[in-house]
Scaffold this motif. Structure first.
Motif, PDB file in Angstrom:
ATOM      1  N   GLU A  48       0.854  -1.181   0.000  1.00 24.31           N
ATOM      2  CA  GLU A  48       0.000   0.000   0.000  1.00 24.31           C
ATOM      3  C   GLU A  48       0.894   1.236   0.000  1.00 24.31           C
ATOM      4  N   ILE A  49       0.603   2.167  -0.878  1.00 29.62           N
ATOM      5  CA  ILE A  49       1.372   3.409  -0.960  1.00 29.62           C
ATOM      6  C   ILE A  49       0.584   4.497  -0.238  1.00 29.62           C
ATOM      7  N   ARG A  50       1.238   5.100   0.765  1.00 26.72           N
ATOM      8  CA  ARG A  50       0.591   6.163   1.535  1.00 26.72           C
ATOM      9  C   ARG A  50       0.590   7.454   0.726  1.00 26.72           C
ATOM     10  N   PRO A  51      -0.575   8.088   0.582  1.00 31.51           N
ATOM     11  CA  PRO A  51      -0.616   9.345  -0.169  1.00 31.51           C
ATOM     12  C   PRO A  51       0.158  10.452   0.566  1.00 31.51           C
ATOM     13  N   SER A  53       3.235  10.865   1.347  1.00 30.38           N
ATOM     14  CA  SER A  53       4.603  10.510   1.716  1.00 30.38           C
ATOM     15  C   SER A  53       5.236   9.555   0.715  1.00 30.38           C
ATOM     16  N   GLY A  54       4.420   8.815  -0.003  1.00 32.83           N
ATOM     17  CA  GLY A  54       4.935   7.853  -0.970  1.00 32.83           C
ATOM     18  C   GLY A  54       5.521   6.607  -0.312  1.00 32.83           C
ATOM     19  N   ALA A  55       5.299   6.443   1.001  1.00 32.54           N
ATOM     20  CA  ALA A  55       5.825   5.277   1.717  1.00 32.54           C
ATOM     21  C   ALA A  55       5.090   4.015   1.261  1.00 32.54           C
ATOM     22  N   ARG A  56       5.881   2.964   1.059  1.00 31.76           N
ATOM     23  CA  ARG A  56       5.323   1.676   0.643  1.00 31.76           C
ATOM     24  C   ARG A  56       5.245   0.780   1.883  1.00 31.76           C
TER      25      ARG A  56
END
Length: 189
Positions: A48-51, A53-56
């Protein structure tokens, strides 16, 4: 020295109805544990990519997420133990039929959930455990339907008519009369 005036009760371990009932209880208990365990296992993982921050972040989806019916089916298997022991006759066959139907549907649910998942899939151990639980419940239900008439049931000592055996000795007759709500001291005889 054994009392020769009394009849000995049949060995409970050799009665086929008792063996079938014990096997049904074990199968239902094992099926319930397998279904509950499958609901706790990871069925799929996704990234899941956090909107913003772009963290996966990896996200686990358990069997309870994929097939929410697994835990209720496990509870149904446990209730099937009580139902099988408590009732007799046609009601026991209905319980067995419901268990067999639920057991048949469980592997199908596991297969359909596996095809519908979109995330990265692990080896299908969890689906296999769910399918095994369903097969165990199916087998138990089939045994209940097949051997329901020979299985003992709860409260069978309180049956009336020809289904009830008369006690052989005087003490047993007194206790049986008390159990039935009679006053044994007022009997003639």
């Amino acid at each position: 020295m054994p009392d020769q005036g009394r009849e000995t009760a049949p060995d409970r371990k050799t009665a086929p109805g008792r063996k079938a009932l014990l096997l049904v209880v074990v199968l239902l208990l094992a099926g319930a544990v397998a279904l509950w365990f499958a609901a706790r296992l990871t069925w799929t993982t996704a990234i899941e990519i956090r909107p913003g921050s772009g963290a996966r972040i990896p996200v686990r989806h358990t069997g309870g997420d994929e097939v929410p019916a697994l835990v209720p089916l496990a509870l149904l298997a446990l209730a099937g133990i009580a139902g099988t022991i408590a009732v007799g006759g046609w009601a026991r066959r209905v319980v067995g039929g419901l268990l067999a139907l639920a057991g048949f549907g469980t592997p199908l649910l596991a297969l359909l959930a596996g095809e519908a998942s979109t995330g990265g899939s692990l080896f299908p151990w969890a689906r296999t455990v769910a399918g095994l639980g369903g097969v165990l419940v199916l087998a138990a239900g089939a045994l209940v339907v097949r051997y329901s008439t020979g299985m003992p049931r709860l409260g069978s000592s309180y049956q009336s008519g020809p289904a009830r055996e008369r006690p052989k000795d005087a003490d047993s007759e007194l206790w049986q009369a008390l159990s039935q709500g009679e006053d044994p001291t007022t009997r003639s005889g």
